[in-house]
Design an enzyme around this catalytic site. Structure first.
Site, short mmCIF file in Angstrom:
data_model
loop_
_atom_site.label_atom_id
_atom_site.label_comp_id
_atom_site.label_asym_id
_atom_site.label_seq_id
_atom_site.Cartn_x
_atom_site.Cartn_y
_atom_site.Cartn_z
N HIS A 64 34.03 45.55 47.74
CA HIS A 64 34.21 45.94 46.44
C HIS A 64 33.57 45.26 45.39
O HIS A 64 33.27 46.38 44.44
CB HIS A 64 35.79 45.19 46.33
N GLU A 65 33.15 44.23 45.29
CA GLU A 65 31.85 43.67 44.26
C GLU A 65 30.90 44.48 44.23
O GLU A 65 30.40 44.95 43.30
CB GLU A 65 31.84 42.30 44.68
N HIS A 100 31.33 47.80 42.37
CA HIS A 100 31.13 47.79 40.71
C HIS A 100 29.57 47.91 40.50
O HIS A 100 29.23 48.50 39.44
CB HIS A 100 31.62 46.41 40.36
N GLU A 137 38.42 49.17 39.05
CA GLU A 137 38.78 48.18 39.95
C GLU A 137 39.35 49.16 41.17
O GLU A 137 38.97 48.97 42.31
CB GLU A 137 39.98 47.42 39.81
ZN LIG Z 1 36.75 44.03 40.94
#
Ligand SMILES: [Zn+2]
Length: 458
Positions: free
Chosen positions: A317-318, A321, A397
């Site tokens: 997930h990170e 970004h 997100e």
């Molecule tokens: Zn995030």
């Protein structure tokens, strides 16, 4: 001597004064209204909703509810206090009084009475000292009562005192030269000073972002390279798979502060670091053990954090970004906005009613002008911008979750979200209006629903 400093409404300064104070109370009431709506949810939703039965045990739900109620009550009282202090600063001409005192202190320190730069540096120092002192009781109460009561506080009073002092000193060391340069640029920059101001601020920001990880962050927390092993090998493989230029991989001892957990990455261009909170890792024990035997026992009893695969999903997930340029987009929005604010300041900073509204009748210090424009004139704009940024962040997100899902982490990310929500005692039910205004991260249920809906599509 305390006296009122309220200008006549018939004058421009009077209208500015009323506008600034009125808007501050309007936003305060709005925030309180939202908080009230959310408190009603805490009060009424005593049982976990049916759709949560796989996500949260009744016991954790009760704990999360109690924690949220305590935080909300704390916010209610500390928010009211802040609002009263802010109003007092305006009604009694606080800035102007502090500015006069700063002049005396600067003179006492041996600077010429007419020197605006030393006076500004003293002003910034005193303002930050006052705000630290005023906030101290609140921050002590929050850390040692609210967080303590719910098992999150890991700070000792000694650590807390040292940490507060260090923060104050580091802030002063950085802000003194920066503030001096800002005032200097405004004074000598000519008609287009705001362009130089913007260039300088950008350079300072990039510089601080570059030195922060190696020079500033280690002053506050201990960073240890993640030891060789399964987790490290797998993280490196993941980074390689998506071409993430990983150069350093650290674990930060967040457990010395609190039991809340997190992970993030930072760095420019081809020099990226990943930092994992030790509280995120299920099996992590710090390398240089100074815990007593009894503490070790205690650690073993309560298992928190995520397994290797779940940590990888969180990193998926990170790294999403990064891959989707969210950080870069954020920096660009920030820069464009800063340019806009500075150019408005460029055309407003000689307008004397602005200063008189804050009881500056004799002089128009450049830095005071900057505070008035950025903080007060732009207040309505800032509120709207903040709301749009919150929406933007929620969108990002979901995108980062989607990225992790495409890497095959759907199930593990879901597990990790559930575990982290539980470890952090996140309350899962929200008033829609409160959530839309406040949540830069979508609530856990929405994220899980999105992951599940997409999983079915695949
Ligand atoms: Zn995030």
């Amino acid at each position: 001597m305390i006296s009122f400093a309220i200008p006549e409404f018939a004058t421009w300064e009077g209208k500015i004064f009323v506008g600034v104070l009125g808007f501050s109370w309007a936003t305060y009431m709005w925030e309180e209204y939202l908080a009230y709506r959310q408190r009603r949810v805490y009060r009424e939703k005593k049982e976990p909703p049916v759709e949560l039965k796989d996500i949260m045990e009744k016991d954790s739900y009760d704990k999360a509810r109690a924690y949220s109620i305590d935080k909300s009550n704390f916010g209610l009282i500390s928010g009211a206090f802040d609002q009263v202090v802010g109003t007092g600063v305006m009604v009694f001409g606080g800035y102007s009084a502090l500015w006069a005192i700063s002049g005396k202190v600067a003179e006492w320190l041996g600077f010429p009475a007419s020197g605006e730069i030393p006076q500004t540096v003293v002003f910034v120092g005193l303002r930050s000292l006052l705000s630290t002192l005023i906030n101290l009781p609140w921050s002590v109460y929050f850390t040692f009562w609210v967080e303590q009561k719910h098992g999150f506080n890991k700070q000792t009073p000694g650590f807390f005192i040292k940490d507060t002092l260090k923060k104050f000193i580091v802030t002063q060391v950085i802000s003194a030269p920066v503030v001096s340069s800002l005032v200097y640029i405004i004074k000598v920059g000519g008609d287009y000073f705001f362009i130089y101001l913007w260039g300088f601020t950008t350079a300072v920001m990039l510089f601080l972002m570059t030195i922060y990880p190696s020079c500033i962050a280690p002053l506050f927390d201990k960073y240890t390279p993640l030891p060789e092993g399964d987790l490290r090998t797998k993280i490196e493989a993941l980074a390689k798979q998506i071409d993430f230029p990983l150069t350093k991989l650290y674990v930060v001892e967040g457990s010395k502060r609190s039991a809340h957990s997190n992970a993030y990455f930072y760095g420019f261009f081809k020099n990226k670091r990943i930092v994992l909170y030790d509280t995120l890792l299920e099996d992590y024990t710090p390398l240089n053990e100074d815990n007593s035997e009894s503490e070790k026992e205690e650690v073993k009893e309560k298992k928190t954090g995520c397994s290797t695969e779940e940590v990888l999903a969180v990193l998926g997930h990170e790294l999403g970004h990064w891959k989707l340029n969210h950080v870069l987009k954020g920096i660009i929005i920030f820069q464009v906005n800063l340019f806009l604010v500075f150019s408005v300041f460029g055309s407003l900073y000689k307008y004397s009613p602005l200063y008189r509204a804050f009881s500056f009748t004799q002089s128009q210090p450049a830095f005071i002008g900057l505070i008035i424009v950025m903080q007060y004139v732009f207040a309505p704009y800032n509120e709207i911008l903040q709301f749009l940024l919150t929406m933007f962040s929620r969108h990002n997100e979901f995108q980062a979750d989607k990225f992790a899902r495409e890497l095959g982490f759907s199930e593990k990310l879901k597990m990790a979200l559930i575990k982290l929500n539980e470890d952090n005692l996140g309350f899962p039910v929200y008033d829609p209006l409160y959530s839309a205004w406040h949540h830069s991260h979508p609530p856990i249920l929405e994220r899980i629903r999105a992951l599940e809906a997409k999983a079915k599509e695949d």
